[in-house]
Design a protein around this motif. Structure first.
Motif, PDB file in Angstrom:
ATOM      1  N   THR B 297      27.852  47.276  44.701  1.00 57.63           N
ATOM      2  CA  THR B 297      27.624  47.013  46.123  1.00 57.63           C
ATOM      3  C   THR B 297      28.807  47.574  46.910  1.00 57.63           C
ATOM      4  N   GLU B 298      28.672  47.583  48.236  1.00 62.31           N
ATOM      5  CA  GLU B 298      29.769  48.045  49.079  1.00 62.31           C
ATOM      6  C   GLU B 298      30.424  46.826  49.727  1.00 62.31           C
ATOM      7  N   ALA B 299      31.512  46.377  49.136  1.00 62.35           N
ATOM      8  CA  ALA B 299      32.293  45.283  49.719  1.00 62.35           C
ATOM      9  C   ALA B 299      33.046  45.843  50.936  1.00 62.35           C
ATOM     10  N   PRO B 300      33.634  44.989  51.763  1.00 59.67           N
ATOM     11  CA  PRO B 300      34.383  45.528  52.908  1.00 59.67           C
ATOM     12  C   PRO B 300      35.450  46.551  52.505  1.00 59.67           C
ATOM     13  N   ARG B 301      36.026  46.383  51.310  1.00 57.42           N
ATOM     14  CA  ARG B 301      37.070  47.312  50.860  1.00 57.42           C
ATOM     15  C   ARG B 301      36.530  48.427  49.979  1.00 57.42           C
ATOM     16  N   GLY B 302      35.247  48.445  49.709  1.00 58.05           N
ATOM     17  CA  GLY B 302      34.666  49.545  48.935  1.00 58.05           C
ATOM     18  C   GLY B 302      33.797  49.081  47.790  1.00 58.05           C
ATOM     19  N   GLU B 303      33.505  50.026  46.902  1.00 54.16           N
ATOM     20  CA  GLU B 303      32.569  49.752  45.812  1.00 54.16           C
ATOM     21  C   GLU B 303      33.038  48.572  44.961  1.00 54.16           C
ATOM     22  N   LEU B 304      32.133  47.606  44.806  1.00 51.06           N
ATOM     23  CA  LEU B 304      32.382  46.456  43.931  1.00 51.06           C
ATOM     24  C   LEU B 304      31.397  46.584  42.786  1.00 51.06           C
ATOM     25  N   ILE B 305      31.897  46.510  41.551  1.00 53.01           N
ATOM     26  CA  ILE B 305      31.002  46.713  40.409  1.00 53.01           C
ATOM     27  C   ILE B 305      31.075  45.499  39.480  1.00 53.01           C
ATOM     28  N   TYR B 306      29.903  45.045  39.075  1.00 50.63           N
ATOM     29  CA  TYR B 306      29.782  43.943  38.118  1.00 50.63           C
ATOM     30  C   TYR B 306      28.996  44.441  36.912  1.00 50.63           C
ATOM     31  N   TYR B 307      29.482  44.090  35.731  1.00 42.33           N
ATOM     32  CA  TYR B 307      28.713  44.304  34.500  1.00 42.33           C
ATOM     33  C   TYR B 307      28.447  42.919  33.922  1.00 42.33           C
ATOM     34  N   VAL B 308      27.199  42.626  33.627  1.00 36.77           N
ATOM     35  CA  VAL B 308      26.848  41.328  33.047  1.00 36.77           C
ATOM     36  C   VAL B 308      26.030  41.560  31.776  1.00 36.77           C
ATOM     37  N   ARG B 309      26.425  40.875  30.704  1.00 39.29           N
ATOM     38  CA  ARG B 309      25.634  40.932  29.467  1.00 39.29           C
ATOM     39  C   ARG B 309      25.177  39.525  29.133  1.00 39.29           C
ATOM     40  N   SER B 310      23.906  39.411  28.819  1.00 41.81           N
ATOM     41  CA  SER B 310      23.350  38.114  28.453  1.00 41.81           C
ATOM     42  C   SER B 310      22.962  38.128  26.977  1.00 41.81           C
ATOM     43  N   ASP B 311      23.198  36.991  26.317  1.00 40.55           N
ATOM     44  CA  ASP B 311      22.762  36.870  24.918  1.00 40.55           C
ATOM     45  C   ASP B 311      21.523  35.993  24.816  1.00 40.55           C
ATOM     46  N   GLY B 312      20.890  35.748  25.936  1.00 40.36           N
ATOM     47  CA  GLY B 312      19.654  34.965  25.932  1.00 40.36           C
ATOM     48  C   GLY B 312      19.871  33.493  26.240  1.00 40.36           C
ATOM     49  N   SER B 313      21.133  33.097  26.440  1.00 45.17           N
ATOM     50  CA  SER B 313      21.405  31.677  26.721  1.00 45.17           C
ATOM     51  C   SER B 313      21.459  31.441  28.236  1.00 45.17           C
ATOM     52  N   ASP B 314      22.000  30.281  28.627  1.00 46.79           N
ATOM     53  CA  ASP B 314      22.093  29.997  30.063  1.00 46.79           C
ATOM     54  C   ASP B 314      23.476  30.338  30.623  1.00 46.79           C
ATOM     55  N   LYS B 320      32.105  41.379  33.685  1.00 45.09           N
ATOM     56  CA  LYS B 320      33.262  42.213  34.046  1.00 45.09           C
ATOM     57  C   LYS B 320      33.170  42.540  35.536  1.00 45.09           C
ATOM     58  N   ILE B 321      34.302  42.458  36.188  1.00 42.57           N
ATOM     59  CA  ILE B 321      34.334  42.717  37.634  1.00 42.57           C
ATOM     60  C   ILE B 321      35.427  43.739  37.915  1.00 42.57           C
ATOM     61  N   ARG B 322      35.080  44.786  38.680  1.00 37.97           N
ATOM     62  CA  ARG B 322      36.138  45.672  39.191  1.00 37.97           C
ATOM     63  C   ARG B 322      36.037  45.656  40.707  1.00 37.97           C
ATOM     64  N   THR B 323      37.119  45.185  41.313  1.00 31.44           N
ATOM     65  CA  THR B 323      37.114  45.087  42.772  1.00 31.44           C
ATOM     66  C   THR B 323      37.779  46.334  43.361  1.00 31.44           C
ATOM     67  N   PRO B 324      37.463  46.665  44.611  1.00 28.98           N
ATOM     68  CA  PRO B 324      37.966  47.922  45.181  1.00 28.98           C
ATOM     69  C   PRO B 324      39.478  47.987  45.373  1.00 28.98           C
ATOM     70  N   THR B 325      40.152  46.841  45.389  1.00 25.44           N
ATOM     71  CA  THR B 325      41.611  46.872  45.583  1.00 25.44           C
ATOM     72  C   THR B 325      42.335  47.481  44.386  1.00 25.44           C
ATOM     73  N   LEU B 326      41.762  47.314  43.196  1.00 24.14           N
ATOM     74  CA  LEU B 326      42.492  47.713  41.987  1.00 24.14           C
ATOM     75  C   LEU B 326      42.854  49.207  41.990  1.00 24.14           C
ATOM     76  N   PRO B 327      41.899  50.120  42.212  1.00 25.00           N
ATOM     77  CA  PRO B 327      42.311  51.531  42.242  1.00 25.00           C
ATOM     78  C   PRO B 327      43.265  51.854  43.397  1.00 25.00           C
ATOM     79  N   ALA B 328      43.111  51.164  44.526  1.00 26.32           N
ATOM     80  CA  ALA B 328      44.024  51.413  45.649  1.00 26.32           C
ATOM     81  C   ALA B 328      45.455  51.022  45.272  1.00 26.32           C
ATOM     82  N   LEU B 329      45.579  49.911  44.547  1.00 25.76           N
ATOM     83  CA  LEU B 329      46.908  49.444  44.123  1.00 25.76           C
ATOM     84  C   LEU B 329      47.598  50.447  43.209  1.00 25.76           C
ATOM     85  N   MET B 330      46.777  51.164  42.419  1.00 29.25           N
ATOM     86  CA  MET B 330      47.362  52.146  41.494  1.00 29.25           C
ATOM     87  C   MET B 330      48.132  53.229  42.241  1.00 29.25           C
TER      88      MET B 330
END
Lengths: 145, 360
Positions: B297-314, B320-330
């Motif tokens: 999605t496009e958060a106010p600071r840029g691309e926000l990416i989520y990876y979710v894996r389910s094993d069939g439970s609840d 995994k979350i990568r927020t747009p600040t992380l690459p900017a901080l680099m």
């Protein structure tokens, strides 16, 4: 707009493989499974494309007896490259020399999962304390009650 | 020349959130800088494994006190994709409305922070006054100014009546009028231009090499916006312009953001004027079938990416979350080398960093 078939052929050529096929099942993302050592060549090949924008992140996770690394790229659409490493002594080539933006993602995986990235410059811990002396916290995922 | 090492942070009046900078200053110039994060690492990715998918909506919102709604939107979209459910059109439109209101208040907050960093406290006061108007709407709609709990898996739990629509329309009109102040500031205010033009300039090569995203990347000429490139919620049916700058300096980032506020105001109006009738949510099962998904999605600071894996439970097996600040901080350490020490606050503020997001 990148074409699915052309991208598969590009990745196969770059990685010296007979064939690369995108597997279904990750939403809109095109996902390809590659050998562990192939990620740098594959990313390098993707970067030659005009559609290349950035490496979004790298996900590291323990799945059964293996560690998976998922390289999430953005080329006007999502492309994820999956490599699988053995859980014991997991190591992979670092992308940091070719793509500096990979460095912090690799450092995070190194710290939390214990994957050794060959060629990744030494540095202070990214998220954990300097005094952390226990094993990487996510290397042995616990079953939470 | 003698070099003096200045430790800045993790707790420092210059910083809004904990971050550690080691700055070597030779005379008036910064000769070396190192950046260290992790002081607000809460282990949220792992914590999601202890909670059900439903409970995680509330945990996820607490990653950030500014862009809480986009985090829960991205997370809910990922779970909805795994469940194979489509949210009702009314819920999709309301998610857009809240995302854009959040973008407006985030950009206004940043303009205020930048004003304060350059010693222009009037702008700080004005921008934060205007931001309050948006927070008032958020509070009226959801009961929360920071964490809104507006999203649920399968839709939303907030709705608009005639009274709320009138309030929002009125607030949008007020903000539209006040936006001219910020436009004038960018164009006509000489001290503001002197303190921001040519300062903290990022090259296109750096942006691409580090994968910097959002308004910071767009201010350098990178034409990427997930709302247009990978439409989600109700964005597919709405029209807006992706604002792209060229200079890559702090001024350009401010200009991109003030223009983005105008686009967000338009998107809010479109969302409420074409608000479909119907349900707010569909029923979502507690257990999620085995699978994995990536959502962007496009958060106010840029691309926000989520990876979710389910094993069939609840509960998620991996999130995994990568927020747009992380690459900017680099890029921060490299960018600070050679900068005049007096410009340090402007360069740091110029990134619109969210350390809580980056640390998770």
């Amino acid at each position: 707009m990148i074409k699915r078939k052309a991208l598969q052929e590009l990745l196969a050529t770059a990685c010296g493989l007979e064939r690369v096929a995108f597997e279904p099942g990750m939403g809109q993302e095109w996902v390809a499974e590659l050998p562990a050592e192939a990620a740098p060549c594959a990313i390098e090949a993707l970067r030659t494309l005009p559609a290349w924008r950035h490496l979004s992140t790298i996900t590291g996770q323990v799945v059964g007896d293996a560690i998976q690394l998922l390289y999430h790229c953005w080329l006007g659409r999502g492309v994820t490259l999956r490599v699988t490493l053995p859980r014991e002594g997991a190591q992979a080539p670092s992308l940091a020399a070719r793509l500096p933006g990979a460095a912090w993602y690799e450092r995070e995986i190194q710290e939390l999962l214990g994957v050794a990235f060959r060629g990744l410059p030494e540095g202070p811990p990214l998220l954990l304390s300097e005094t952390w002396d226990a094993p990487p916290p996510l290397a042995d995922p616990k079953e939470h009650p | 020349m003698t070099t003096v090492r200045l430790p800045i942070g993790p707790q420092h009046p210059l910083l809004k959130e904990p971050l550690s900078l080691q700055i070597d200053v030779a005379g008036e110039q910064i000769s070396e800088a190192t950046v260290r994060i992790g002081y607000v690492h809460r282990g949220i990715e792992e914590l999601t494994r202890c909670r059900s998918y439903v409970q995680n909506v509330h945990l996820i919102e607490r990653i950030c006190g500014i862009c809480s709604h986009i985090h829960s939107t991205t997370y809910c979209q990922a779970v909805e994709a795994l469940l194979g459910i489509e949210i009702p059109p009314r819920a999709a439109a309301l998610r857009v409305l809240l995302c854009e209101l959040e973008r407006i208040h985030s950009h206004l907050l940043w303009i205020g922070v930048l004003g304060e960093a350059i010693g222009f406290t009037t702008i700080f006061m004005y921008a934060w006054r205007d931001r309050e108007l948006v927070l008032d709407i958020m509070e009226r709609l959801s009961g929360g100014r920071v964490s809104h709990a507006a999203n649920i898996i399968g839709g939303v739990r907030v709705d608009l009546g005639a009274e709320e629509i009138a309030l929002i329309e009125q607030t949008l009109d007020t903000l539209e009028t006040r936006l001219s102040l910020y436009r004038d500031l960018m164009v006509h205010d000489r001290p503001f231009r002197l303190r921001t033009q040519g300062i903290g300039r990022l090259s296109l090569e750096t942006v691409q090499a580090l994968g910097i995203v959002g308004p910071t990347a767009r201010a350098t000429g990178v034409d990427v916006d997930m709302r247009r490139d990978a439409p989600y919620a109700g964005y597919g049916g709405l029209s807006f312009r992706v604002i792209v700058g060229s200079e890559g300096d702090v001024w350009s980032r401010a200009d991109v953001r003030q223009q983005e506020i105008a686009q967000s105001l338009s998107l809010c109006r479109q969302a409420i004027r074409a608000l479909p009738e119907g349900d707010l949510a569909v029923r979502a099962p507690a257990r999620v079938p085995e699978g994995e998904v990536v959502t962007r999605t496009e958060a106010p600071r840029g691309e926000l990416i989520y990876y979710v894996r389910s094993d069939g439970s609840d509960r998620p097996a991996r999130l995994k979350i990568r927020t747009p600040t992380l690459p900017a901080l680099m890029s921060l350490a490299g960018l600070l080398r050679g900068v005049q020490a007096a410009d340090l606050p402007v360069v740091i503020a110029g990134f619109d960093l969210c350390i809580a997001c980056a640390d998770r």
